[in-house]
Design a protein around this motif. Structure first.
Motif, PDB file in Angstrom:
ATOM      1  N   THR A   1       0.851  -1.190   0.000  1.00 44.60           N
ATOM      2  CA  THR A   1       0.000   0.000   0.000  1.00 44.60           C
ATOM      3  C   THR A   1       0.887   1.241   0.000  1.00 44.60           C
ATOM      4  O   THR A   1       2.086   1.156   0.266  1.00 44.60           O
ATOM      5  CB  THR A   1      -0.922   0.025   1.234  1.00 44.60           C
ATOM      6  N   ALA A   2       0.282   2.385  -0.283  1.00 47.04           N
ATOM      7  CA  ALA A   2       1.031   3.636  -0.304  1.00 47.04           C
ATOM      8  C   ALA A   2       0.200   4.746   0.314  1.00 47.04           C
ATOM      9  O   ALA A   2      -1.032   4.691   0.317  1.00 47.04           O
ATOM     10  CB  ALA A   2       1.406   4.008  -1.737  1.00 47.04           C
ATOM     11  N   SER A   3       0.900   5.764   0.816  1.00 47.25           N
ATOM     12  CA  SER A   3       0.233   6.921   1.403  1.00 47.25           C
ATOM     13  C   SER A   3      -0.469   7.753   0.337  1.00 47.25           C
ATOM     14  O   SER A   3      -1.432   8.461   0.630  1.00 47.25           O
ATOM     15  CB  SER A   3       1.240   7.780   2.164  1.00 47.25           C
ATOM     16  N   SER A   4       0.007   7.685  -0.902  1.00 47.28           N
ATOM     17  CA  SER A   4      -0.627   8.384  -2.027  1.00 47.28           C
ATOM     18  C   SER A   4      -0.176   7.734  -3.325  1.00 47.28           C
ATOM     19  O   SER A   4       0.833   7.037  -3.365  1.00 47.28           O
ATOM     20  CB  SER A   4      -0.257   9.878  -2.030  1.00 47.28           C
ATOM     21  N   ILE A   5      -0.952   7.968  -4.379  1.00 44.74           N
ATOM     22  CA  ILE A   5      -0.649   7.415  -5.701  1.00 44.74           C
ATOM     23  C   ILE A   5      -0.937   8.486  -6.744  1.00 44.74           C
ATOM     24  O   ILE A   5      -2.005   9.102  -6.727  1.00 44.74           O
ATOM     25  CB  ILE A   5      -1.522   6.176  -6.006  1.00 44.74           C
ATOM     26  N   TYR A   6       0.002   8.693  -7.663  1.00 44.00           N
ATOM     27  CA  TYR A   6      -0.212   9.607  -8.775  1.00 44.00           C
ATOM     28  C   TYR A   6      -1.063   8.894  -9.821  1.00 44.00           C
ATOM     29  O   TYR A   6      -0.714   7.805 -10.276  1.00 44.00           O
ATOM     30  CB  TYR A   6       1.121  10.039  -9.382  1.00 44.00           C
ATOM     31  N   ASN A   7      -2.159   9.494 -10.180  1.00 47.45           N
ATOM     32  CA  ASN A   7      -3.043   8.936 -11.192  1.00 47.45           C
ATOM     33  C   ASN A   7      -2.897   9.772 -12.447  1.00 47.45           C
ATOM     34  O   ASN A   7      -3.638  10.721 -12.649  1.00 47.45           O
ATOM     35  CB  ASN A   7      -4.485   8.941 -10.685  1.00 47.45           C
ATOM     36  N   GLY A   8      -1.906   9.455 -13.267  1.00 45.79           N
ATOM     37  CA  GLY A   8      -1.595  10.253 -14.446  1.00 45.79           C
ATOM     38  C   GLY A   8      -2.533  10.004 -15.597  1.00 45.79           C
ATOM     39  O   GLY A   8      -3.380   9.113 -15.568  1.00 45.79           O
ATOM     40  N   ASP A   9      -2.365  10.810 -16.623  1.00 49.68           N
ATOM     41  CA  ASP A   9      -3.221  10.711 -17.798  1.00 49.68           C
ATOM     42  C   ASP A   9      -2.905   9.487 -18.647  1.00 49.68           C
ATOM     43  O   ASP A   9      -3.741   9.019 -19.394  1.00 49.68           O
ATOM     44  CB  ASP A   9      -3.126  11.987 -18.638  1.00 49.68           C
ATOM     45  N   ARG A  10      -1.705   8.946 -18.532  1.00 53.83           N
ATOM     46  CA  ARG A  10      -1.328   7.817 -19.377  1.00 53.83           C
ATOM     47  C   ARG A  10      -1.159   6.502 -18.612  1.00 53.83           C
ATOM     48  O   ARG A  10      -1.153   5.450 -19.215  1.00 53.83           O
ATOM     49  CB  ARG A  10      -0.034   8.114 -20.121  1.00 53.83           C
ATOM     50  N   ALA A  11      -0.957   6.585 -17.306  1.00 48.85           N
ATOM     51  CA  ALA A  11      -0.690   5.359 -16.559  1.00 48.85           C
ATOM     52  C   ALA A  11      -1.039   5.557 -15.090  1.00 48.85           C
ATOM     53  O   ALA A  11      -1.066   6.673 -14.599  1.00 48.85           O
ATOM     54  CB  ALA A  11       0.785   4.994 -16.687  1.00 48.85           C
ATOM     55  N   THR A  12      -1.315   4.460 -14.426  1.00 46.14           N
ATOM     56  CA  THR A  12      -1.501   4.482 -12.982  1.00 46.14           C
ATOM     57  C   THR A  12      -0.226   3.941 -12.362  1.00 46.14           C
ATOM     58  O   THR A  12       0.263   2.885 -12.763  1.00 46.14           O
ATOM     59  CB  THR A  12      -2.714   3.616 -12.577  1.00 46.14           C
ATOM     60  N   HIS A  13       0.300   4.657 -11.418  1.00 51.93           N
ATOM     61  CA  HIS A  13       1.600   4.340 -10.833  1.00 51.93           C
ATOM     62  C   HIS A  13       1.399   3.733  -9.448  1.00 51.93           C
ATOM     63  O   HIS A  13       1.733   4.338  -8.441  1.00 51.93           O
ATOM     64  CB  HIS A  13       2.457   5.598 -10.783  1.00 51.93           C
ATOM     65  N   ILE A  14       0.850   2.521  -9.406  1.00 53.16           N
ATOM     66  CA  ILE A  14       0.442   1.858  -8.172  1.00 53.16           C
ATOM     67  C   ILE A  14       1.631   1.229  -7.434  1.00 53.16           C
ATOM     68  O   ILE A  14       2.641   0.882  -8.050  1.00 53.16           O
ATOM     69  CB  ILE A  14      -0.639   0.800  -8.459  1.00 53.16           C
TER      70      ILE A  14
END
Length: 171
Positions: free
Chosen positions: A36-49
């Protein structure tokens, strides 16, 4: 100057040799119960999980998703069973290309915190290579939290990226 040296008794020597781990192995994706992570960047081209960190692919990554460069953001790893962690290998930054590596922020210091509350800070070189670290002493734990302490700034974006991590464990 001579220094006194005492040869341990055979019983002591045998006991100490038996406590030395016989093998150091890489933990695989199947050794993890949860990432798990404290936050995740949800970009326009990919999800960085966060599970991208243990998928064995340097082209995928976890990117923190807060405003700024992500200092204090973390990824938490939970193993299926207790492990004796001796070290780790990390691909800090975005390893999908040289350009993305330079454009994104990369951790310059990370802290690993273990289930018992102990922790250790590591200085990460700013190079697009897999780096190997050894803990000052092995830690038996079921969880590891990796926290971003400081970063190398990206040339274009503040988002801090880690591409891969492999934990080393004694078996």
């Amino acid at each position: 100057t001579e220094y006194p040296y005492t040869v341990p008794a055979k019983e002591e020597l045998k006991e100490s040799v038996e406590t030395i781990p016989k093998t150091i192995c890489e933990l695989k994706k199947s050794d993890f119960a949860l990432v798990t992570a404290s936050s995740i960047y949800n970009g326009d081209r990919a999800t960085h999980i966060p599970t991208n960190l243990i998928d064995g692919k340097k082209e995928t990554n976890w990117t923190e998703g807060v405003n700024g460069n992500g200092i204090g953001e973390y990824v938490q790893f939970e193993f299926l069973q207790e492990q004796i962690i001796t070290g780790f290998r990390i691909c800090s930054g975005n390893h999908s290309s040289d350009s993305y590596y330079e454009k994104n922020a990369r951790p310059s210091e990370i802290k690993l915190t273990f289930e018992d509350g102990s922790s250790e800070i590591f200085k990460v070189l700013d190079i697009k290579e897999e780096l190997t670290f050894q803990l000052s002493e092995p830690v038996t734990t079921k969880t590891v939290r990796l926290t971003i302490q400081s970063v190398y700034e990206g040339s274009s974006w503040e988002d801090t990226v880690i591409s891969e991590i492999v934990f080393l464990a004694a078996k």
